[in-house]
Design an enzyme around this catalytic site. Structure first.
Site, short mmCIF file in Angstrom:
data_model
loop_
_atom_site.label_atom_id
_atom_site.label_comp_id
_atom_site.label_asym_id
_atom_site.label_seq_id
_atom_site.Cartn_x
_atom_site.Cartn_y
_atom_site.Cartn_z
N GLY A 21 76.66 41.39 -11.43
CA GLY A 21 77.53 41.49 -12.61
C GLY A 21 78.08 40.19 -13.09
O GLY A 21 78.12 40.13 -14.27
N ARG A 25 78.19 34.46 -10.12
CA ARG A 25 77.50 34.78 -8.98
C ARG A 25 75.98 34.47 -8.91
O ARG A 25 75.28 34.02 -8.13
CB ARG A 25 77.56 36.14 -8.44
CG ARG A 25 77.19 36.17 -7.19
CD ARG A 25 77.23 37.95 -6.79
NE ARG A 25 78.80 38.51 -6.95
CZ ARG A 25 79.14 39.79 -7.20
NH1 ARG A 25 78.25 40.46 -7.51
NH2 ARG A 25 80.44 40.02 -7.50
N ARG A 44 76.17 34.54 -24.90
CA ARG A 44 77.17 35.36 -24.21
C ARG A 44 77.93 34.86 -23.07
O ARG A 44 78.74 35.73 -22.25
CB ARG A 44 77.03 36.54 -24.38
CG ARG A 44 76.94 37.16 -25.97
CD ARG A 44 76.56 38.71 -26.01
NE ARG A 44 76.34 39.10 -27.25
CZ ARG A 44 77.17 39.76 -28.18
NH1 ARG A 44 78.28 40.22 -27.62
NH2 ARG A 44 76.83 40.21 -29.41
N ARG A 88 69.92 45.04 -8.38
CA ARG A 88 71.54 44.91 -8.70
C ARG A 88 71.94 44.34 -7.31
O ARG A 88 71.98 44.96 -6.42
CB ARG A 88 72.26 46.13 -9.27
CG ARG A 88 73.53 45.87 -9.16
CD ARG A 88 74.16 46.93 -10.18
NE ARG A 88 75.53 47.24 -9.55
CZ ARG A 88 76.52 46.71 -9.44
NH1 ARG A 88 76.68 45.46 -9.90
NH2 ARG A 88 77.89 47.26 -9.06
N SER A 91 79.29 44.14 -6.22
CA SER A 91 80.34 44.67 -5.43
C SER A 91 80.81 46.21 -5.84
O SER A 91 80.43 46.73 -6.63
CB SER A 91 81.60 43.83 -5.66
OG SER A 91 82.04 43.86 -7.11
N ASP A 204 86.41 46.00 -1.52
CA ASP A 204 87.94 46.75 -1.30
C ASP A 204 87.75 48.06 -1.01
O ASP A 204 86.39 48.46 -0.98
CB ASP A 204 88.71 46.55 -2.43
CG ASP A 204 88.02 47.38 -3.86
OD1 ASP A 204 88.75 48.18 -4.37
OD2 ASP A 204 87.19 46.85 -4.42
N ARG A 217 84.17 37.10 -3.98
CA ARG A 217 83.13 38.11 -4.48
C ARG A 217 82.11 37.39 -5.07
O ARG A 217 81.01 37.61 -5.36
CB ARG A 217 83.97 39.27 -5.50
CG ARG A 217 84.98 39.88 -4.87
CD ARG A 217 85.48 40.96 -6.01
NE ARG A 217 86.79 41.46 -5.45
CZ ARG A 217 87.02 42.51 -5.63
NH1 ARG A 217 86.58 43.56 -6.51
NH2 ARG A 217 88.67 43.30 -5.06
#
Length: 235
Positions: A21, A25, A44, A88, A91, A204, A217
């Site tokens: 996402g 990362r 973007r 994908r 997290s 979490d 993350r």
């Protein structure tokens, strides 16, 4: 051929794409695991890179947060850029008691509270699932690495902050974790007749203590990244 969301030209994106996402990362994966990297997209701020992992071409690109965002990027990759496989690497919040922070979850299928699937005009309830070939390869790699993992269904939710939280209900129906994207990825893959898999690291837990920072993350999910990359080069 560029799109309003992706400046890449045909041939600049590999047949297999890892998608976190967080675009940072994606940058971390490219800079720490790939060689001969080239940035193919900055539109973007959704960074995309192509490079080589153990000699095989692999791409990595951010998909943003939420079902609409991943829906756009994966649709374009599958249908405009001839991508065959999307993994994908995200997290998720743990739901079941035996799922702990930093455990890995392979999303076999995705429940959802989203209306994303209505566009396909299907009667009843469509149950989007991972591509078994990708899932089997990734699970075998996780076993070889001796990391703690779970395989099962996840909840893909439209909202992060919820006024009416159904997470406990889904936990009672066996959902391992909650995240915000997998259902769109799996539906787009099914329609395009392509392959998809979501691999998650628990950041979490909704029902017990423990939470990772934003930086953890971004850079701390190396087991998941390596599993995804080793899966990618087997395709």
């Amino acid at each position: 051929m560029a799109t309003p969301h992706n400046s890449a030209e045909k041939g600049e994106i590999a047949k297999t794409v890892l998608m976190p996402g967080d675009p940072l990362r994606a940058k971390f994966i490219a800079e720490n695991f790939l060689t001969d990297i080239k940035c193919f997209n900055e539109v973007r701020g959704m960074l995309g890179f192509t490079g080589k992992y153990q000699g095989k071409e692999v791409s990595v690109m951010g998909h943003g947060m939420g079902i609409p965002s991943i829906g756009i990027y994966t649709y374009e990759l599958f249908n405009f850029y001839d991508v065959d496989n999307i993994i994908r690497v995200g997290s998720a919040g743990g739901l079941k008691e035996d799922v702990n922070v930093m455990d890995i979850v392979f999303a076999m299928g995705a429940h959802t509270d989203s209306n994303y699937g209505f566009q396909f005009g299907l009667p009843g309830t469509f149950c989007p699932t991972a591509s078994y070939d990708l899932l089997e390869k990734a699970v075998n790699i996780a076993r070889e690495k001796n990391v703690k993992f779970h395989v099962g269904n996840v909840l893909s939710s439209d909202a992060f902050y919820k006024k009416c939280n159904e997470s406990e209900l889904y936990k009672n129906m066996g959902a391992l974790a909650v995240e915000m994207e997998t259902v769109a990825l799996y539906m787009n893959a099914a329609e395009a007749k392509k392959n998809a898999l979501t691999i998650l690291t628990i950041s979490d837990h909704l029902f017990k203590a423990g939470e990772l920072s934003a930086k953890e993350r971004e850079t701390g999910f190396t087991d998941m990244m390596e599993i995804a990359l080793k899966t990618a080069i087997q395709l």
